[in-house]
Motif scaffolding. Structure first.
Motif, PDB file in Angstrom:
ATOM      1  N   THR E  29       0.907  -0.872  -0.066  1.00  0.00           N
ATOM      2  CA  THR E  29       0.261   0.246  -0.241  1.00  0.00           C
ATOM      3  C   THR E  29       0.877   1.241  -0.431  1.00  0.00           C
ATOM      4  O   THR E  29       1.985   1.685   0.829  1.00  0.00           O
ATOM      5  N   ILE E  63       4.032  -2.803   3.806  1.00  0.00           N
ATOM      6  CA  ILE E  63       4.062  -4.161   3.295  1.00  0.00           C
ATOM      7  C   ILE E  63       4.527  -4.645   4.488  1.00  0.00           C
ATOM      8  O   ILE E  63       5.078  -4.463   5.132  1.00  0.00           O
TER       9      ILE E  63
ATOM     10  N   VAL F   7      -7.269  -1.378   4.671  1.00  0.00           N
ATOM     11  CA  VAL F   7      -7.102  -1.274   3.469  1.00  0.00           C
ATOM     12  C   VAL F   7      -8.716  -1.547   2.628  1.00  0.00           C
ATOM     13  O   VAL F   7      -8.598  -3.338   2.561  1.00  0.00           O
ATOM     14  N   GLN F  38      -2.979  -8.315  -5.830  1.00  0.00           N
ATOM     15  CA  GLN F  38      -3.559  -9.465  -6.503  1.00  0.00           C
ATOM     16  C   GLN F  38      -4.612  -9.034  -7.726  1.00  0.00           C
ATOM     17  O   GLN F  38      -5.021  -8.970  -8.627  1.00  0.00           O
ATOM     18  N   LYS F  90      -7.599  -5.619   2.593  1.00  0.00           N
ATOM     19  CA  LYS F  90      -7.380  -5.940   4.163  1.00  0.00           C
ATOM     20  C   LYS F  90      -7.186  -5.486   5.565  1.00  0.00           C
ATOM     21  O   LYS F  90      -7.371  -4.598   4.887  1.00  0.00           O
TER      22      LYS F  90
HETATM   23  N1  LIG Z   1       1.475  -7.585   2.149  1.00  0.00           N
HETATM   24  C1  LIG Z   1       0.279  -5.786   2.040  1.00  0.00           C
HETATM   25  N2  LIG Z   1       1.052  -5.202   2.520  1.00  0.00           N
HETATM   26  C2  LIG Z   1       0.245  -4.117   2.442  1.00  0.00           C
HETATM   27  N3  LIG Z   1      -0.963  -4.013   2.137  1.00  0.00           N
HETATM   28  C3  LIG Z   1      -1.008  -5.070   1.087  1.00  0.00           C
HETATM   29  C4  LIG Z   1      -1.008  -6.316   1.141  1.00  0.00           C
HETATM   30  N4  LIG Z   1      -1.132  -7.535   0.488  1.00  0.00           N
HETATM   31  C5  LIG Z   1      -2.902  -6.425  -0.298  1.00  0.00           C
HETATM   32  N5  LIG Z   1      -2.634  -4.834   0.588  1.00  0.00           N
HETATM   33  C6  LIG Z   1      -2.876  -3.923   0.477  1.00  0.00           C
HETATM   34  O1  LIG Z   1      -4.364  -4.940   0.442  1.00  0.00           O
HETATM   35  C7  LIG Z   1      -5.162  -4.210  -1.184  1.00  0.00           C
HETATM   36  C8  LIG Z   1      -6.434  -5.604  -2.014  1.00  0.00           C
HETATM   37  O2  LIG Z   1      -5.618  -6.541  -2.139  1.00  0.00           O
HETATM   38  P1  LIG Z   1      -5.668  -7.572  -3.570  1.00  0.00           P
HETATM   39  O3  LIG Z   1      -4.570  -8.276  -2.942  1.00  0.00           O
HETATM   40  O4  LIG Z   1      -5.481  -6.475  -4.656  1.00  0.00           O
HETATM   41  O5  LIG Z   1      -6.746  -8.025  -2.819  1.00  0.00           O
HETATM   42  P2  LIG Z   1      -7.719  -8.844  -2.041  1.00  0.00           P
HETATM   43  O6  LIG Z   1      -7.231  -8.509  -0.341  1.00  0.00           O
HETATM   44  O7  LIG Z   1      -9.084  -9.325  -1.904  1.00  0.00           O
HETATM   45  O8  LIG Z   1      -6.763 -10.194  -1.649  1.00  0.00           O
HETATM   46  C9  LIG Z   1      -4.000  -3.991  -1.937  1.00  0.00           C
HETATM   47  O9  LIG Z   1      -4.687  -3.171  -2.968  1.00  0.00           O
HETATM   48  C10 LIG Z   1      -3.110  -3.208  -0.836  1.00  0.00           C
HETATM   49  O10 LIG Z   1      -3.295  -1.633  -1.273  1.00  0.00           O
END
Ligand SMILES: Nc1ncnc2c1ncn2[C@@H]1O[C@H](COP(=O)(O)OP(=O)(O)O)[C@@H](O)[C@H]1O
Ligand SMILES: Nc1ncnc2c1ncn2[C@@H]1O[C@H](COP(=O)(O)OP(=O)(O)O)[C@@H](O)[C@H]1O
Ligand SMILES: Nc1ncnc2c1ncn2[C@@H]1O[C@H](COP(=O)(O)OP(=O)(O)O)[C@@H](O)[C@H]1O
Lengths: 112, 402, 402, 402, 112, 112
Positions: E29, E63, F7, F38, F90
């Motif tokens: 993020t 992250i 988020v 993702q 998340k």
């Molecule tokens: N490991 C991580 N660390 C920080 N933020 C994360 C992480 N993984 C995902 N995010 C945040 O969560 C959002 C949604 O994650 P995503 O992988 O796109 O879909 P989902 O949560 O449905 O699996 C991302 O756009 C990012 O902002």
């Protein structure tokens, strides 16, 4: 090391920075955020229709400091940010394990 | 053919185009959310282009060449036979075509305010093209093309009936048939850029000088007075909104102020060739007050999502001006009097008839047009697209990347 | 009455309105902070409306109809008796009223730059209305309405004295009496949108063609030359600022550049009916340099918060042009010479007198006006409102919601 | 000398200035990244000022006063001898100077699109000043000043060759010699403000009425028809882009739409004094399609970073119109026919020759100019400055502070 | 799990993302922030008046990673963000107790 | 006390706030962020050229809560933010040592 996250009124930013400089805290990261809390947002009226604006613009500060100056730093922020009104903001503190300065790769308190 | 008049109408044509591009575009774009800005601008400019083609293709000839009481003829279909020597109304005919084309652009573009943030782009195109031919063109013929209303002596100098009533009433019909924006009225968001609304309103004002004073089709005292009364009405109505908002809410707003400006401009439009300075002032006063309460009535009380208040500001303003002008036409206060042989009451009757029949026809035809469009293309975007915003969903773009 | 001249002045009227709405609005709005954008735009458009009403109510008649050496008469109070056949200066009188009205709009609107970001909205309205009647209208009569300065043969083609000296000097008085913005000069924030400043300046430039070339009140060689020298002066003064900034700071800025543009435009204004191309160039050069150092002097040295440099750019520019035009009026270099029977020194004396008396009167009257306004309404917003920004505090709105 | 024509050309001059300031400025500024907005606006306005001085200093006299087949004379160097009574082309000569000056401003300003986001500001100034004298001024003389192309009967009403071919071809040369933006093509960022692009395009459109209809140098049927066909072509080409984008990508974009508008305007420019409505439509159709694929070819296939597609939209559009106009000049479809005694093929030959020789000369001269500039000033900013953005790096400013 | 908060130069964002992708860290993020530190802001001059712009635009990354890849992730960021100049930024690390994927409700390291 | 950093999709903000209000959590700080995960970004096409926009606009919430309502708060957020699509977001949780209310200076759970 500790992370100090402070949410303050935007126009107190300069004062808080000055207060931190005064106790030799020179690094911080600021961002514009929307606050929701006891201080309510405001209403705006366009063409007779009312719109409730729920959030209040705030500035969020993130400051990592060495353990021994934590208290001074928190005090400095609290005093500089304080106006005695609802919405003055909050300070949160938690533990940080590692700090690395990207330029040099050095880590630990020296990197703060 | 007068070169001096030609000079002024060339200018006026540019000014009226400026009203839509970018004036009205900015006025409307500032009022919507940031995610629908481009969609609104696209509506305005795509309407401008498509209407131009429809106008030169068949609109002009059906509206303004000799025909019967109801519709013009086909002598200028596709502008056939039009060349640099053709003359009409004492001007190069090509100029008359162009000047009137800018009216045929802005009138449907006004309706955009009714259906922003939720309509399909293709539907906008189809509705407006059909509407131009079925609503706008006949009414132009009735009023300005020697049709039945003209013969009755209706007074509509620059388009209170032709432009504002047609667009305003039809806008409401579309808004109702399309349905409100999701979350309306509680969760709709406020204008994303009031500064942009003001810039749009300013350009509309400046351009309106071309609209009203250009409608004299000459550079003379009539044009000059039209410009003056237009200005007075706009100023007055703006201040009316200021005062009302100050009294009601304590804080006079910029968006309110310039809404008053537009209300004042719409109201004076039909009257600008007929009234004097005092009439300009009186119509500004009246238009300001009436439109203010019309907005409140339609949007806030009836809860109809005519999103940017097209009926309340344009339709109601134009109708108010069309009817009230009879009160201020007296030569003693700088007016020009009525159509030959008319009395105040007689003229008022004609005005009412003009507004009424036009409104009725606009409603009927617009209902039909929307039904056809719904069947052929569909009206609304999906809820997901609405959430996402039309800029990306329908045009693949983002307005601001700061 | 000439239709050709009418055509041009109709256009010029639209152009001068464009200067204020939205030109000056954007120019000023870009220079303030994002939280005061709407307030500045509101000042400009509300002034436009209110001044228009004051002008048609009594300003026009007192300024431009027959009266004595000091003030005009009452023959056109509320524009009584004005109709489509009235003629003045070889134009429809309604057009003269309108054209001059756009001057009566922009002159007080220029003063907005002096008091942005801290003044009460009501104070702006009251100050400007009183100022129009007490300062602007008499000076118009003195210079353009056949008053004492006109009789002495003062040269002020488009308003160096009438517009720029009156507004510039009065702006400084208001700025001093109102006090500086909180935090001035150290903590004041830079312009929030230089791009907007440039757009405003561009529209001012285009509109200024109507202002200066329109002041010929005819479509002739005089108008054409006024346009040309206006353009040359604006171009030259802009480049002067570019060069100064490049030399002083290494980086020529856009805000500086367009400030030069406005300085050049203000400087040529009184001279645009008198000088030729060389004079245009010389006045641009002079105006650019003088205004640059005036800004520095007033804001950076004297520390007076004439926030957007109204005196330094407009007042000083207008005065410089008014005085220096005597050097470039010679027919040998494309000029028109002096008022009949005048020598260079004699003309210079008249010009100095014109500038001096006007400045003095502007100071006295403005002090009185501000004192009255302070008592009746109060001048400043509260410190909290200033912190919050006038957009929300006084108009309940937010300019940007991205 | 006709006051009516003077009136229209005064207006047209203001309209053409509006095209550059702020029209083209906004059009281009919206297409670049937020960190280079001010730099682009600065290019446009600084070019406007510098070119004006070059034009009045020597450009006008070399372009438009009597000389030989290749270049004009020196009779009006520094505009010496020009006064309010001078007449040219039946207008005040000062007005001819001004009107043509606005063309001399916008033509080099068009080239800005080729070198944005990476060029040194000083290089822009030097290149454009040299270019005006070495490329623009001679070509004006050839085509409009009685030079060899004029004698051959070339048809270029408002500047397909003079404006669009010169600027388009030279722009490509500069783009190639300067090199692409870092990261081009994969990592270049999309337009930062499509809304601003649309506003700029709208002002360009309105101003183009002055450009094309003003080129009649009179307020007559020729001007009126020029305006009408200009409008038709712009509308048609816009819709052509809409349709192509809809078919290719499913989502018609606003940026694409208004790029079509500009393509249509550039294409009709040389033809606007020659063709009728049908020709306007046909050229819009053709220009829209050809320019669309030219953009694709140059930027997406050849990978030349003519960043804002100056050659593809302006150069190709102008050339297309210049050549294709011979097909639509027949009086039977509202055209004016060919130069006296010309056949279709003969005229086509002249048009090809005009385009070809002009393009060739533009290439050669521009290469020389860029080589000189590289040596004297240097062309590119440093990679760090490019990363940082030219607004701060070269002008010390920030466009948005929200 | 660990939170890595990195403050970097905005134009290094793409490089950092690529470096993280390369070691199979796919979620992060980012936000635009204002940095205050050893790197000073800049001056802007408008009409001859100087304005000190105190802050430097930075990008902040957040992250969350599993414990065992923490070191690799920190290294990847540090190397990709590094230009060797003052203002390159900092990396801070702290402990995260829980992670939940909103879509599925799953929690723990699998949700990262 | 615990920090909950969530988020979420921007248009779920109101729903999440309502859900939190319902369990008496009244304070939170929101910011606009760019998400990478993702859920891929989108493509935009200008003049025939494709631009890949890598990030997805998200809203980040930071909410400090007392330990005993942590679970309720996390549940509330997860349910209100959930749409069942990739990109829902998340939730991360970590420990907070101190909280101070700037206005009053009071600290601990009462300050939250
Ligand atoms: N490991 C991580 N660390 C920080 N933020 C994360 C992480 N993984 C995902 N995010 C945040 O969560 C959002 C949604 O994650 P995503 O992988 O796109 O879909 P989902 O949560 O449905 O699996 C991302 O756009 C990012 O902002
Ligand atoms: N529990 C919390 N978690 C995160 N941020 C909070 C929390 N409570 C308050 N805040 C932040 O602090 C700001 C100020 O809080 P508020 O309740 O309005 O006033 P006060 O701090 O004076 O009690 C809020 O706008 C919000 O941004
Ligand atoms: N103690 C700190 N707490 C939070 N953020 C910090 C701290 N120190 C530095 N930063 C952030 O890191 C950025 C870079 O730091 P700076 O001191 O300018 O350079 P360097 O990291 O090269 O020493 C700052 O702009 C600020 O955003």
């Amino acid at each position: 090391m500790k992370m100090i996250m402070a949410v303050i009124q935007p126009h107190r930013l300069d004062a808080v920075r000055d207060a931190l400089e005064a106790i030799n805290v020179h690094g911080l990261t600021a961002s514009e955020v929307k606050g929701f809390g006891q201080q309510r947002g405001h209403k705006e009226i366009y063409r007779g229709a009312e719109y409730q604006i729920n959030y209040v613009p705030k500035v969020k500060l993130e400051i990592v400091v060495a353990d021994d100056i934590l208290d001074d730093a928190v005090d400095a922020i609290q005093q500089a940010a304080r106006q005695g009104r609802v919405g003055d903001g909050k300070i949160f503190v938690w533990d940080v394990e590692t700090t690395i300065r990207i330029r040099t790769g050095e880590s630990g308190e020296g990197a703060v | 053919m007068s070169a001096a008049d030609t000079s002024w109408i060339l200018t006026a044509t540019a000014l009226v185009l400026l009203m839509t591009l970018p004036g009205l575009g900015l006025f409307y774009a500032g009022l919507v959310q940031a995610k629908n800005v481009l969609s609104v601008l696209m509506h305005c400019i795509a309407i401008a282009c498509l209407m131009s083609l429809v106008w030169v293709g068949g609109g002009y000839t059906l509206a303004l060449t000799a025909g019967n009481d109801w519709i013009g003829g086909f002598s200028r279909i596709f502008l056939l036979g039009l060349d640099r020597d053709s003359v009409a109304s004492g001007l190069p005919e090509a100029l008359v075509v162009s000047f009137q084309m800018t009216f045929a652009i802005i009138t449907p573009a006004l309706m955009v305010g009714a259906f922003v943030e939720r309509i399909r782009f293709g539907a906008v195109m189809l509705i407006c093209a059909l509407w131009l031919i079925l609503v706008y063109v006949p009414v132009v013929h009735w009023v300005w093309g020697g049709g039945w209303l003209a013969k009755m002596g209706v007074i509509d100098f620059a388009g209170g009936i032709v432009v504002h009533v047609t667009a305003g009433v039809s806008a409401l019909v579309i808004a109702v048939m399309l349905g409100a924006r999701s979350g309306f009225p509680e969760k709709v968001l406020p204008p994303h850029a009031p500064w942009m609304v003001m810039v749009g309103a300013s350009l509309l004002w400046v351009g309106w000088f071309g609209f009203n004073a250009g409608s004299a089709l000459a550079a003379n005292g009539n044009a000059a007075m039209a410009m003056l009364v237009t200005h007075i009405s706009a100023s007055t109505a703006s201040i009316v909104w200021l005062v009302i908002e100050k009294l009601k809410f304590g804080k006079p707003s910029l968006v309110g102020f310039v809404t008053g400006t537009i209300a004042g401009l719409a109201t004076i439009t039909p009257a600008s060739g007929t009234v004097g300075p005092l009439g300009g002032f009186a119509l500004g006063l009246l238009g300001g007050v009436v439109c203010y309460f019309a907005v409140d009535l339609i949007k806030n009380r009836w809860k109809i999502d005519d999103s940017l208040d097209v009926l309340a500001v344009h339709g109601v303003g134009g109708a108010t001006g069309t009817l009230a002008l009879v009160l201020f036409a007296a030569p003693a206060i700088g007016g020009t009097g009525f159509a030959e042989g008319q009395t105040l009451l007689g003229q008022f009757g004609v005005q009412i008839l003009g507004v009424g029949v036009t409104a009725l026809w606009s409603i009927i035809a617009t209902i039909a047009i929307v039904l056809v469009t719904r069947r052929l293309i569909g009206l609304r975007v999906t809820p997901d697209e609405e959430t996402q915003g039309l800029d990306y969903a329908h045009h693949g773009e983002t307005a601001y990347r700061l």
